[in-house]
Scaffold this motif. Structure first.
Motif, PDB file in Angstrom:
ATOM      1  N   VAL A 127       0.864  -1.169   0.000  1.00 63.84           N
ATOM      2  CA  VAL A 127       0.000   0.000   0.000  1.00 63.84           C
ATOM      3  C   VAL A 127       0.903   1.222   0.000  1.00 63.84           C
ATOM      4  CG1 VAL A 127      -0.279  -0.034   2.525  1.00 63.84           C
ATOM      5  CG2 VAL A 127      -1.914   1.240   1.089  1.00 63.84           C
ATOM      6  N   LEU A 128       0.741   2.048  -1.030  1.00 63.33           N
ATOM      7  CA  LEU A 128       1.499   3.285  -1.144  1.00 63.33           C
ATOM      8  C   LEU A 128       0.642   4.413  -0.578  1.00 63.33           C
ATOM      9  CD1 LEU A 128       3.764   5.137  -2.198  1.00 63.33           C
ATOM     10  CD2 LEU A 128       2.645   5.062  -4.453  1.00 63.33           C
ATOM     11  N   GLN A 129       1.092   4.964   0.544  1.00 63.98           N
ATOM     12  CA  GLN A 129       0.435   6.127   1.119  1.00 63.98           C
ATOM     13  C   GLN A 129       1.065   7.338   0.450  1.00 63.98           C
ATOM     14  OE1 GLN A 129      -2.078   5.680   2.961  1.00 63.98           O
ATOM     15  NE2 GLN A 129      -1.815   3.638   3.797  1.00 63.98           N
ATOM     16  N   ALA A 157       4.814   6.880   2.004  1.00 62.65           N
ATOM     17  CA  ALA A 157       5.341   5.729   2.731  1.00 62.65           C
ATOM     18  C   ALA A 157       4.774   4.484   2.062  1.00 62.65           C
ATOM     19  CB  ALA A 157       4.944   5.774   4.200  1.00 62.65           C
ATOM     20  N   VAL A 158       5.535   3.381   2.137  1.00 62.75           N
ATOM     21  CA  VAL A 158       5.079   2.116   1.573  1.00 62.75           C
ATOM     22  C   VAL A 158       4.878   1.134   2.715  1.00 62.75           C
ATOM     23  CG1 VAL A 158       5.604   0.222  -0.013  1.00 62.75           C
ATOM     24  CG2 VAL A 158       6.346   2.547  -0.567  1.00 62.75           C
ATOM     25  N   GLY A 159       3.698   0.521   2.754  1.00 57.75           N
ATOM     26  CA  GLY A 159       3.384  -0.462   3.777  1.00 57.75           C
ATOM     27  C   GLY A 159       2.934  -1.767   3.151  1.00 57.75           C
ATOM     28  N   ARG A 168      -0.021  -4.483  -6.454  1.00 61.03           N
ATOM     29  CA  ARG A 168       0.047  -5.935  -6.282  1.00 61.03           C
ATOM     30  C   ARG A 168       1.270  -6.528  -6.972  1.00 61.03           C
ATOM     31  NH1 ARG A 168      -5.200  -4.396  -6.131  1.00 61.03           N
ATOM     32  NH2 ARG A 168      -6.480  -5.348  -4.513  1.00 61.03           N
ATOM     33  N   ALA A 169       1.539  -7.801  -6.678  1.00 66.00           N
ATOM     34  CA  ALA A 169       2.686  -8.505  -7.266  1.00 66.00           C
ATOM     35  C   ALA A 169       2.650  -8.383  -8.784  1.00 66.00           C
ATOM     36  CB  ALA A 169       2.670  -9.976  -6.854  1.00 66.00           C
ATOM     37  N   GLY A 170       3.796  -8.024  -9.364  1.00 69.16           N
ATOM     38  CA  GLY A 170       3.903  -7.860 -10.806  1.00 69.16           C
ATOM     39  C   GLY A 170       3.604  -6.447 -11.271  1.00 69.16           C
ATOM     40  N   GLN A 171       3.086  -5.604 -10.390  1.00 72.97           N
ATOM     41  CA  GLN A 171       2.810  -4.214 -10.738  1.00 72.97           C
ATOM     42  C   GLN A 171       3.939  -3.323 -10.227  1.00 72.97           C
ATOM     43  OE1 GLN A 171      -1.078  -3.612  -8.916  1.00 72.97           O
ATOM     44  NE2 GLN A 171      -2.115  -4.186 -10.825  1.00 72.97           N
ATOM     45  N   ALA A 172       3.975  -2.101 -10.751  1.00 73.02           N
ATOM     46  CA  ALA A 172       4.997  -1.143 -10.337  1.00 73.02           C
ATOM     47  C   ALA A 172       4.330   0.194 -10.047  1.00 73.02           C
ATOM     48  CB  ALA A 172       6.053  -0.995 -11.431  1.00 73.02           C
ATOM     49  N   ALA A 173       5.038   1.038  -9.317  1.00 72.88           N
ATOM     50  CA  ALA A 173       4.552   2.385  -9.017  1.00 72.88           C
ATOM     51  C   ALA A 173       5.692   3.369  -9.233  1.00 72.88           C
ATOM     52  CB  ALA A 173       4.058   2.456  -7.576  1.00 72.88           C
ATOM     53  N   GLU A 174       5.357   4.542  -9.753  1.00 67.83           N
ATOM     54  CA  GLU A 174       6.315   5.633  -9.893  1.00 67.83           C
ATOM     55  C   GLU A 174       5.608   6.896  -9.456  1.00 67.83           C
ATOM     56  OE1 GLU A 174       9.218   7.809 -13.157  1.00 67.83           O
ATOM     57  OE2 GLU A 174       7.771   6.307 -13.838  1.00 67.83           O
TER      58      GLU A 174
END
Length: 199
Positions: free
Chosen positions: A148-150, A173-175, A159-165
């Motif tokens: 979870v990207l706050q 924060a990443v939880g 989720r697994a296999g996904q990315a965030a930028e």
């Protein structure tokens, strides 16, 4: 019979000479040069260069300097020992509440970026007081689990296999959600200071 340490040193010297010969030949071929072309640039005969490359002649320091210069490299780079230490990174984990970080790039990495693997558990605090802000952008991909990207006022599931930028000028924060999550992240120097150095 020669002592073991002398034999070891002779073996190491022979291995280094082999590497130097391969480097000379590789650099020459990469430039598309014949033996004659390199010989004219370093003022050695083509037959001397041929014997150096094939191992039929010992390499002398006074020959290496002009060869290195002609090939556009330094003497240090030409004679640098080849071992796993310049290739293999053996990360030492850093631990903090709910997170373990394995740095996957060397300190002072070029271009000001650092790569890390992180294992985050739901115990990692991600409340507003734990969200960092710094110049730049950050990127991560989820290897397993759900992150979870706050990000400011938003909560984004990755989720697994996904990315965030995202921009790191927003409090972030990443939880972890529903169990541990593993991510691979690329951080700029500000992000590295903020995220990797666990307290």
């Amino acid at each position: 019979m020669l002592p073991a340490h002398t034999l070891l040193r002779m073996t190491q010297d022979a291995e280094l000479e082999t590497i130097i010969r391969q480097r000379i030949r590789g650099l020459r071929l990469a430039r598309g040069w014949s033996l004659d072309a390199l010989a004219s640039r370093c003022h050695l005969s083509p037959s001397t260069l041929s014997r150096i490359e094939t191992g039929h002649r010992r390499i002398a320091l006074d020959q290496l300097v002009p060869i290195a210069r002609a090939l556009g490299t330094s003497l240090d780079q030409l004679v640098e020992p080849a071992d796993d230490e310049d290739v293999v990174i053996r990360p030492e984990p850093r631990h903090a509440r709910g997170v373990t970080v394995w740095p996957l790039s060397r300190e002072g990495a070029p271009r000001g970026v650092a790569v890390a693997r992180m294992r985050i558990t739901p115990e990692r605090p991600t409340g507003p007081e734990h969200r960092g802000v710094h110049p730049g952008r950050e990127w991560f991909t989820v290897l397993s689990g759900t992150a979870v990207l706050q990000l400011g006022e938003r909560s984004v599931l990755v989720r697994a296999g996904q990315a965030a930028e995202f921009s790191t000028m927003l409090p972030h924060a990443v939880g972890a959600v529903d169990g541990p999550v593993e991510i691979l992240t690329v951080l700029d120097s500000d992000g590295e200071r903020s995220h990797q150095h666990a307290d």
